[in-house]
Design a protein around this motif. Structure first.
Motif, PDB file in Angstrom:
ATOM      1  N   ALA A   1       0.851  -1.195   0.000  1.00  0.00           N
ATOM      2  CA  ALA A   1       0.000   0.000   0.000  1.00  0.00           C
ATOM      3  C   ALA A   1       0.882   1.239   0.000  1.00  0.00           C
ATOM      4  N   VAL A   2       0.331   2.300  -0.535  1.00  0.00           N
ATOM      5  CA  VAL A   2       0.999   3.606  -0.511  1.00  0.00           C
ATOM      6  C   VAL A   2       0.058   4.578   0.197  1.00  0.00           C
TER       7      VAL A   2
ATOM      8  N   SER B   1      -0.390   4.235  10.049  1.00  0.00           N
ATOM      9  CA  SER B   1       0.244   5.555  10.173  1.00  0.00           C
ATOM     10  C   SER B   1      -0.022   6.489   9.000  1.00  0.00           C
ATOM     11  N   GLY B   2      -0.702   6.000   7.950  1.00  0.00           N
ATOM     12  CA  GLY B   2      -0.910   6.836   6.774  1.00  0.00           C
ATOM     13  C   GLY B   2      -2.371   7.154   6.516  1.00  0.00           C
ATOM     14  N   LYS B   3      -2.584   8.147   5.696  1.00  0.00           N
ATOM     15  CA  LYS B   3      -3.923   8.527   5.251  1.00  0.00           C
ATOM     16  C   LYS B   3      -3.979   8.402   3.732  1.00  0.00           C
ATOM     17  N   TYR B   4      -5.214   8.386   3.200  1.00  0.00           N
ATOM     18  CA  TYR B   4      -5.426   8.265   1.758  1.00  0.00           C
ATOM     19  C   TYR B   4      -4.658   7.045   1.217  1.00  0.00           C
ATOM     20  N   VAL B   5      -4.868   5.904   1.849  1.00  0.00           N
ATOM     21  CA  VAL B   5      -4.118   4.694   1.535  1.00  0.00           C
ATOM     22  C   VAL B   5      -4.636   4.066   0.234  1.00  0.00           C
ATOM     23  N   VAL B   6      -3.699   3.745  -0.660  1.00  0.00           N
ATOM     24  CA  VAL B   6      -4.021   3.100  -1.933  1.00  0.00           C
ATOM     25  C   VAL B   6      -3.362   1.723  -1.933  1.00  0.00           C
ATOM     26  N   GLU B   7      -4.169   0.654  -2.062  1.00  0.00           N
ATOM     27  CA  GLU B   7      -3.635  -0.704  -2.083  1.00  0.00           C
ATOM     28  C   GLU B   7      -3.304  -1.119  -3.514  1.00  0.00           C
ATOM     29  N   LEU B   8      -2.218  -1.891  -3.643  1.00  0.00           N
ATOM     30  CA  LEU B   8      -1.746  -2.338  -4.954  1.00  0.00           C
ATOM     31  C   LEU B   8      -1.586  -3.854  -4.980  1.00  0.00           C
ATOM     32  N   LEU B   9      -1.629  -4.421  -6.166  1.00  0.00           N
ATOM     33  CA  LEU B   9      -1.371  -5.841  -6.364  1.00  0.00           C
ATOM     34  C   LEU B   9      -0.707  -6.015  -7.721  1.00  0.00           C
ATOM     35  N   PRO B  10      -0.033  -7.150  -7.973  1.00  0.00           N
ATOM     36  CA  PRO B  10       0.620  -7.341  -9.280  1.00  0.00           C
ATOM     37  C   PRO B  10      -0.382  -7.156 -10.415  1.00  0.00           C
TER      38      PRO B  10
END
Length: 665
Positions: free
Chosen positions: A586-587, A608-617
């Protein structure tokens, strides 16, 4: 502080950019658009196979390197880059060479079967020149004429006068050079062999020869030692055994970068150094970062200038009010004095009217009044007469009043009252304008106070992959062979925990325990981290195996007869396995005491983060995914300026796994 690249710097850079076997090579890179952000500098946007988009920055007379620190593109394109696009856009780079150990880089390009050469002169004022395959000049950035050398369209490109190359140094040649020199050893070497001052001093230091020795007094032993030292100094460049670094010294109590070098120099042995995986990256951090900071300073200065508009306006308005009040008081005082000296002024007007009626000229009237000052009280009041305008200036108890001889005393007084009244109205208008200015300043301050502010700090782990676990432990991983090596040698401690995967192409990952017990949640997050940032993700797989070990199990000593590549290690002893660990990254944005983009296991980033974007292959490369995430943040925060500072596409890309990805949510 170093201002431009040396010939040795150019040689080291070309050994990276022009060598197809070295990571970061530009061979086969495709040229896209070309920009000229400032005079003397161009930026070539490239598509590099296996890497994606990148930018080559060339500043004539100073530097050339790939860069992540980019000056903004001009709103209106310049003629030179537009003409370059016409000839080489969509072309492919076939070679990157240095001419004769000089500060000249030649980039070969082929497009549609037509070959061209882009010559980058990094010496003196410098130039960037496009040549055809016959070395005829198609287009120079700066058309110039030197003695015996013309850089103009249609001319055959001629190199500047060649100097001796340190790569071809011989004792006999150096001895002859010293015999005819009128300078000392270090200056003779620096200028004749195109070394520059720093490397010339390094040669003298390693040879054990006093640099201030007169060249003609150098002994045969000195010459021999100097020749050997030249070969030793340049052997890492010739053999591509670079150790790029930025040298830092304390200046006014603060650590500042003073030099960038492709190899370690003995003269800097006591100074602090920051090492880089490639010389190209070191050049960008030294030159590119400084150039971008200059842009930021200019932007800040412009913003400050805009802010000061209100303050300057307010100051001018306040000064105008003071003048209006002062002049209004003066005119009122004159009007009152006119009434106070009513009879005397009437006498002056009567005397002048009587004289004119008798036919006297103004010159005669002035002469008569001058003689009559002792006998005629009215004459004593007169200071001067303006016959053309019909005014007489009189002294009213130290105040000079200009009286219109065609008007009565009350009419003259009213003229001054009217002037005072007019100034009072102007003063009232200025007071209202001041209130408007203050309101505008308050609105601006409210607007500024509402803006998000970015807070940045420097950390030793920024050069690596990293995240803070849900339990607050710092987890750090290498980015490549060089940073794997550096992480183990420089930052791994006995109390740490080391993670690695079974498959090659994985970062060495370390949990910095600081002597504390590590919970299972942190171990699991570290396992997911090392699997996700390995070749497992790059292969499009969704799980993989990894293990953890103690630092003493990591060794750089191979088994007998074996060889370890850079960044590789031998693991001995029992391993603690994690099987079928799912990938997941995640970013997010950290918006607390620091403002920065963070990346790592989903659970840690969500903590610890906000506006989290999850990623996958998936199917999008790092640059494309980074831009997609960047647009998400811009849409969410509605503040492009802030997002660009905190989470630019480049900074987001540094947090992404290798290979291709998709956005999960």
């Amino acid at each position: 502080m170093k201002q431009e690249m040396t010939s040795a710097d150019v040689a080291a850079l070309v050994s990276e950019l022009g060598n197809v076997d070295v990571e970061g090579s530009l061979i086969d890179a495709k040229i896209d658009k070309i920009y000229q952000p400032v005079p003397g500098e161009i930026r070539i946007n490239l598509f590099i196979f296996g890497k994606g988009r990148d930018n080559l920055v060339i500043q004539a007379g100073k530097r050339a390197h790939m860069s992540k620190y980019l000056r903004p593109s001009p709103k209106l394109p310049h003629a030179f880059p537009m003409l370059l696009r016409k000839h080489i856009s969509a072309g492919r780079i076939t070679s990157v060479n240095q001419y004769d150990f000089d500060r000249i880089i030649e980039i070969g390009v082929i497009r549609g079967g037509i070959e061209t050469i882009l010559v980058c002169e990094l010496f003196s004022r410098g130039n960037i020149v496009l040549l055809d395959s016959d070395r005829k000049i198609i287009l120079p950035m700066n058309p110039v004429t030197f003695r015996g050398r013309r850089i103009r369209s249609g001319e055959i490109y001629e190199y500047p006068e060649a100097q001796l190359s340190p790569l071809d140094v011989e004792e006999a040649g150096m001895a002859d050079l010293f015999a005819s020199s009128t300078s000392d050893v270090v200056r003779t070497i620096a200028t004749s062999y195109n070394l520059g001052g720093v490397l010339a001093e390094e040669v003298c230091l390693r040879a054990g020869v006093d640099k201030k020795t007169a060249a003609k007094d150098a002994t045969p032993d000195d010459v021999k030692a100097l020749c050997e030292a030249v070969k030793v100094v340049f052997s890492p460049i010739v053999e591509h055994r670079l150790k790029p670094c930025i040298v830092k010294k304390k200046v006014n109590g603060e650590l500042e970068a003073i030099d960038v070098a492709p190899l370690e120099l003995e003269q800097y042995s006591a100074d602090e150094k920051e090492y880089f995986p490639s010389f190209n990256q070191a050049l960008d951090e030294f030159f590119g970062k400084k150039a971008s900071e200059e842009v930021i300073e200019q932007v800040v200065a412009k913003k400050k200038e805009k802010v000061d508009v209100f303050e300057r306006r307010l100051h001018k308005q306040q000064e105008a009010i003071k003048k209006f009040e002062k002049d209004s008081e003066k005119y009122t005082a004159i009007a009152e004095k006119v009434y106070e000296h009513y009879q005397s002024i009437e006498q002056v007007l009567a005397v002048l009217e009587n004289a004119r009626n008798k036919g006297y000229s103004w010159a005669e009237i002035r002469s008569i009044l001058k003689k009559a000052k002792d006998d005629l009280p009215a004459a004593r009041l007169i200071i001067s007469i303006d016959s053309a305008e019909g005014f007489v200036v009189v002294d009213l108890d130290g105040i000079n009043a200009s009286i219109n001889i065609r008007k009565t005393v009350p009419q003259n007084a009213q003229i001054y009252y009217d002037k005072a009244k007019k100034l009072s109205k102007k003063r009232d208008g200025a007071l209202r304008a001041i209130e408007d200015t203050k309101v505008a300043m308050q609105k601006r301050e409210k607007k500024v106070s509402k803006r998000r502010k970015a807070f940045f700090k420097k950390h030793w782990y920024d050069r690596f992959r990293w995240f803070f676990s849900s339990d607050g432990f710092l987890v750090v991983g290498g980015r490549d062979a060089d940073t794997n090596e550096e992480l183990v040698k420089k930052y791994m401690e006995k109390r740490d925990i080391v993670f690695h995967t079974q498959v090659p192409g994985a970062p060495i990952t370390i949990i910095k325990t600081e002597g504390k017990d590590v919970p299972e949640t942190t171990l699991e997050e570290a396992a997911r981290f090392v699997v996700s940032y390995s070749s497992i993700w790059k292969a499009g797989q969704f799980s993989g195996d990894c293990y953890w070990i103690k630092p003493e199990q990591v060794s750089k000593t191979p088994e007998s007869g074996e060889y370890l590549r850079k960044g590789s290690f031998v693991i001995r002893g029992e391993r603690n396995y994690y099987k079928d660990v799912p990938v997941g990254v995640a970013v997010g944005l950290e918006l607390g005491a620091e403002t920065r983009v963070i990346g790592g296991p989903v659970s840690a980033i969500e903590r610890s983060g906000k506006y989290v974007v999850e990623l996958l292959p998936g199917k999008f490369n790092q640059n494309d995914i980074a831009k997609k995430v960047y647009r998400i943040y811009v849409d969410e925060l509605k503040d492009p300026s802030f997002v660009k500072q905190v989470a630019s596409p480049d900074s987001i890309a540094r947090m992404l796994p290798p290979g291709e990805s998709d956005i999960k949510k």
